[in-house]
Design an enzyme around this catalytic site. Structure first.
Site, short mmCIF file in Angstrom:
data_model
loop_
_atom_site.label_atom_id
_atom_site.label_comp_id
_atom_site.label_asym_id
_atom_site.label_seq_id
_atom_site.Cartn_x
_atom_site.Cartn_y
_atom_site.Cartn_z
N ASP A 1 0.82 -1.21 0.00
CA ASP A 1 0.00 0.00 0.00
C ASP A 1 0.86 1.26 0.00
OD1 ASP A 1 -2.02 -1.91 0.35
OD2 ASP A 1 -2.04 -1.65 2.52
N GLU B 1 -11.09 -1.36 -4.34
CA GLU B 1 -10.48 -0.67 -3.21
C GLU B 1 -9.31 0.18 -3.69
OE1 GLU B 1 -9.26 -3.78 -0.55
OE2 GLU B 1 -7.42 -4.20 -1.67
#
Length: 362
Positions: A60, A233
């Site tokens: 991430d 997402e």
């Protein structure tokens, strides 16, 4: 007057010739010296600086450039750290600085995911996901810092950022700055009983408060969005040179090799809150490349090179098939280009350990 003999005349000629030869030789040296650049061999071109992926181990990734520095962060689970550098390609040689660690037992004390930092209204803000432990407690939170250097001052906890009509579960918050307004985008579920991860948007009153009801921009409905489960997402905003807005997101389960990137395009001068103004690409825009040891490439961010001449994508992927959402994920960066219609062309994940030129200006 002395009479010059044949022998004397010969000696005079020989002496004169010697002097002339010496003068000519000196002239040749001067001329050669003046024109030496023309006769020198072609100089060697400067060595191209190169780097290899992965940059670091992690998942991430997020990066922002400001005042000549890059600030980088990624998921660490129990805290938030920032890395400050002038060269993204050398990220692994930079030490991280812890800027936030929640108090144990609080609603935001566990599972800190996907922090992202923005400079809004002359202050720094970090948006991050956290909960109390169980997955259903995951929400999105905000930190504020008014100091110019985000590494050297304390961060103020502004609490949760949420909308009352969509507060069941939320992760991966990001910000869209558009026409002097701020919009918040995140991945959420329609209610506590449904596992589908959709992407929502709401206009912001300020960097820590939403002011409008939410709109769902995209749900996982295409075949490449549902590997391992229906997931949309990690929304990220990208703008081209004309200011057109793209929302790039991650699709399918991160626990699969088929985690990949999709994209929505906002029409020119469109309204981000008008769902019909967004168009979803029917095919993924960035996918796995087994031959290049890139499985599950996703959850990305974007940045400009030091001299602002190049566009780069930074993302995480796995080197081996089946590694899923494990700590084995690693962060990679590569340059991307633009198609003639103004849309981004991310290409194919480059091979790990394959040297590529550093971002221009490093």
């Amino acid at each position: 007057m002395k009479r010059i003999t044949r022998i004397d005349f010969f000696n005079i000629q020989r002496t004169t010739a010697g002097v002339i030869s010496k003068v000519l030789f000196a002239l040749i040296l001067v001329i050669s010296s003046c024109g030496s650049n023309a006769s020198d061999p072609t100089p060697e071109p400067p060595t191209v600086k190169r780097f290899v992926n992965p940059l670091v181990t992690g998942a991430d990734p997020w990066i922002i450039k400001k005042d000549g520095f890059y600030y980088y962060t990624h998921t660490l689970g129990n805290r938030i750290e920032l890395w400050k550098t002038t060269a993204v390609s050398q990220l692994k040689s930079v030490a991280g600085h812890q800027v936030f660690k929640p108090e144990a037992g609080k609603d935001n004390s566990e599972n800190l995911w996907a922090p992202e930092m923005f400079f809004l209204n002359n202050k720094w803000y970090i948006y991050y996901t956290a909960g109390k432990g169980p997955d259903q407690t995951q929400r999105t939170w905000v930190l504020e810092n008014e100091n110019a250097n985000p590494l050297n001052a304390s961060w103020v906890d502004k609490g949760r950022i949420f909308a009352s009509d969509a507060d069941f579960w939320s992760i991966d918050g990001t910000v869209l700055e558009y026409k002097e307004k701020l919009y918040f985008l995140w991945s959420g579920r329609p209610d506590i009983s449904v596992q589908n991860q959709n992407i929502y948007i709401a206009e912001m009153e300020n960097p820590w408060t939403l002011k409008t009801p939410t709109k769902m921009l995209t749900a996982p409905e295409l075949s490449w969005e549902v590997h391992g489960g229906p997931v949309n997402e990690g929304p990220e905003i990208l703008k081209n040179k004309d200011g057109q807005v793209f929302m790039v997101y991650s699709a399918s389960g991160c626990w699969t090799d088929d985690y990949q990137l999709g994209m929505l395009t906002l029409k020119v001068d469109g309204d981000p809150m008008e769902v019909s103004d967004w168009t979803k690409s029917t095919k993924p825009v960035f996918t796995k490349s087994p031959q290049n040891l890139a499985y599950g490439p996703g959850h990305n961010a974007f940045f400009k090179s030091v001299d602002d001449k190049e566009d780069w994508i930074i993302y995480h992927a796995n080197t081996n098939s089946g590694d899923g959402c494990s700590p084995k994920r690693n962060v990679r960066a590569q340059r991307f280009t633009w198609n003639n219609d103004g849309t981004p062309n991310f290409g194919t994940p480059v091979h790990v350990n394959s040297p590529q030129p550093v971002p221009s200006g490093e």
